[in-house]
Design a protein around this motif. Structure first.
Motif, short mmCIF file in Angstrom:
data_model
loop_
_atom_site.label_atom_id
_atom_site.label_comp_id
_atom_site.label_asym_id
_atom_site.label_seq_id
_atom_site.Cartn_x
_atom_site.Cartn_y
_atom_site.Cartn_z
N VAL A 1 -0.17 -11.09 28.72
CA VAL A 1 -0.70 -11.86 29.84
C VAL A 1 -2.17 -11.51 30.07
O VAL A 1 -3.01 -12.39 30.28
CB VAL A 1 0.12 -11.59 31.13
N ARG A 2 -2.51 -10.23 29.99
CA ARG A 2 -3.90 -9.81 30.16
C ARG A 2 -4.78 -10.41 29.07
O ARG A 2 -5.92 -10.83 29.32
CB ARG A 2 -4.00 -8.29 30.14
N LEU A 3 -4.25 -10.46 27.84
CA LEU A 3 -4.99 -11.04 26.73
C LEU A 3 -5.26 -12.52 26.98
O LEU A 3 -6.39 -13.01 26.76
CB LEU A 3 -4.21 -10.87 25.43
N ILE A 4 -4.25 -13.23 27.48
CA ILE A 4 -4.40 -14.66 27.76
C ILE A 4 -5.48 -14.88 28.81
O ILE A 4 -6.35 -15.76 28.67
CB ILE A 4 -3.05 -15.26 28.23
N PHE A 5 -5.45 -14.08 29.89
CA PHE A 5 -6.44 -14.23 30.94
C PHE A 5 -7.84 -13.89 30.43
O PHE A 5 -8.82 -14.54 30.79
CB PHE A 5 -6.08 -13.32 32.13
N GLN A 6 -7.93 -12.89 29.56
CA GLN A 6 -9.23 -12.51 29.02
C GLN A 6 -9.80 -13.61 28.14
O GLN A 6 -10.98 -13.95 28.24
CB GLN A 6 -9.10 -11.21 28.22
N LEU A 7 -8.95 -14.19 27.30
CA LEU A 7 -9.38 -15.30 26.45
C LEU A 7 -9.84 -16.49 27.29
O LEU A 7 -10.85 -17.14 26.99
CB LEU A 7 -8.26 -15.72 25.50
N ALA A 8 -9.08 -16.79 28.34
CA ALA A 8 -9.44 -17.90 29.23
C ALA A 8 -10.75 -17.62 29.94
O ALA A 8 -11.60 -18.52 30.09
CB ALA A 8 -8.32 -18.14 30.24
N ALA A 9 -10.94 -16.37 30.37
CA ALA A 9 -12.19 -15.99 31.05
C ALA A 9 -13.39 -16.10 30.12
O ALA A 9 -14.52 -16.36 30.56
CB ALA A 9 -12.08 -14.57 31.59
N ASP A 10 -13.15 -15.95 28.81
CA ASP A 10 -14.23 -16.06 27.83
C ASP A 10 -14.52 -17.51 27.45
O ASP A 10 -15.37 -17.77 26.59
CB ASP A 10 -13.85 -15.27 26.57
N GLY A 11 -13.77 -18.43 28.04
CA GLY A 11 -14.02 -19.85 27.79
C GLY A 11 -13.13 -20.46 26.73
O GLY A 11 -13.35 -21.61 26.32
N THR A 12 -12.12 -19.74 26.26
CA THR A 12 -11.22 -20.28 25.23
C THR A 12 -10.25 -21.27 25.88
O THR A 12 -9.64 -20.96 26.91
CB THR A 12 -10.41 -19.14 24.57
N ALA B 1 -6.81 -23.86 26.12
CA ALA B 1 -5.38 -23.58 25.98
C ALA B 1 -4.90 -23.70 24.54
O ALA B 1 -4.11 -22.88 24.05
CB ALA B 1 -4.57 -24.52 26.87
N THR B 2 -5.39 -24.71 23.83
CA THR B 2 -4.97 -24.90 22.44
C THR B 2 -5.41 -23.73 21.56
O THR B 2 -4.63 -23.22 20.74
CB THR B 2 -5.57 -26.21 21.88
N ALA B 3 -6.66 -23.29 21.75
CA ALA B 3 -7.18 -22.17 20.96
C ALA B 3 -6.46 -20.86 21.31
O ALA B 3 -6.23 -20.03 20.43
CB ALA B 3 -8.68 -22.02 21.20
N ILE B 4 -6.09 -20.71 22.59
CA ILE B 4 -5.35 -19.51 23.00
C ILE B 4 -3.98 -19.49 22.32
O ILE B 4 -3.54 -18.45 21.80
CB ILE B 4 -5.18 -19.46 24.53
N THR B 5 -3.32 -20.64 22.29
CA THR B 5 -2.00 -20.74 21.64
C THR B 5 -2.10 -20.38 20.16
O THR B 5 -1.27 -19.64 19.61
CB THR B 5 -1.44 -22.17 21.80
N LYS B 6 -3.15 -20.89 19.51
CA LYS B 6 -3.35 -20.61 18.10
C LYS B 6 -3.61 -19.13 17.86
O LYS B 6 -3.09 -18.52 16.90
CB LYS B 6 -4.51 -21.45 17.57
N GLU B 7 -4.39 -18.53 18.76
CA GLU B 7 -4.70 -17.11 18.63
C GLU B 7 -3.44 -16.25 18.79
O GLU B 7 -3.23 -15.30 18.02
CB GLU B 7 -5.74 -16.71 19.69
#
Length: 208
Positions: free
Chosen positions: A167-178, A180-186
């Motif tokens: 969950v922390r990773l998801i929030f960090q990726l989102a905060a960096d501008g990533t 939803a699609t790119a987060i799912t792929k990551e």
């Protein structure tokens, strides 16, 4: 009043009715469904049997057991049931359509419809307020915790250490501008299981 106690009271009343000696008694119970609408399985079954002229009389503990909607409840009692010659009895409201002889019951009955509806609304608001207060205190609210949390021994939600890292990773990726699609792929590239897969791996096969 519990369903069992309602059943006892209704059956006791039926035994006092001479016309019920040779009648078939059918019970309709929608436990766990709100009375604010009529989209309840057993109520729909009852109404269908009314339309098929298979129901001569309906008996309830009070109006709220049939419906808590001040528009639809009187519609059925005053329009639908008389059309199909179905008698309606509400014990708690001292209401028997056979005694009204076409009358609607007047303002007294109309106010009882409203009281049932507003009581339901009031209870709904109180229930939501109580749940919100528990949420603010961090107390457990559902049989199934959201991903990233688990139920603690004292009934509160607490972070699930393993899932919380994701969950922390998801929030960090989102905060960096990533997006939803790119987060799912990551997450997929990292081999991180989906919430459903994570729960299933721990013996929880719920669809939620």
């Amino acid at each position: 009043m519990s369903i069992e106690n309602q059943r006892l009271e209704l059956n006791a009343y039926v035994r006092t009715m001479p016309e019920a000696d040779y009648a078939e008694i059918i019970e309709f119970v929608d436990n766990g469904f709100t009375g604010t609408n009529f989209e309840r399985p057993q109520v729909q079954k009852l109404l269908e049997m009314v339309r098929e002229n298979k129901i001569d009389c309906i008996i309830v503990k009070d109006f709220s057991r049939f419906g808590r909607n001040s528009i639809e409840t009187p519609y059925f009692l005053e329009r639908v049931f008389p059309l199909f010659h179905t008698r309606f009895i509400s014990l708690g409201n001292d209401y028997d359509s056979a005694k009204l002889k076409g009358d609607t019951g007047g303002m007294d009955v109309a106010f009882q419809y409203l009281i049932s509806e507003y009581y339901s609304r009031d209870m709904s608001m109180k229930t939501k307020s109580a749940k919100y207060a528990k949420m603010q205190r961090g107390e457990y609210q559902s049989k199934i915790c959201p991903y990233g949390y688990r139920k603690s021994a004292d009934g509160r939600m607490e972070p699930d250490p393993e899932a919380a890292e994701v969950v922390r990773l998801i929030f960090q990726l989102a905060a960096d501008g990533t997006n939803a699609t790119a987060i799912t792929k990551e997450l997929y590239n990292r081999g991180i299981p989906t919430p459903g897969e994570y729960k299933a791996a721990r013996g929880n096969h719920s669809k939620r």
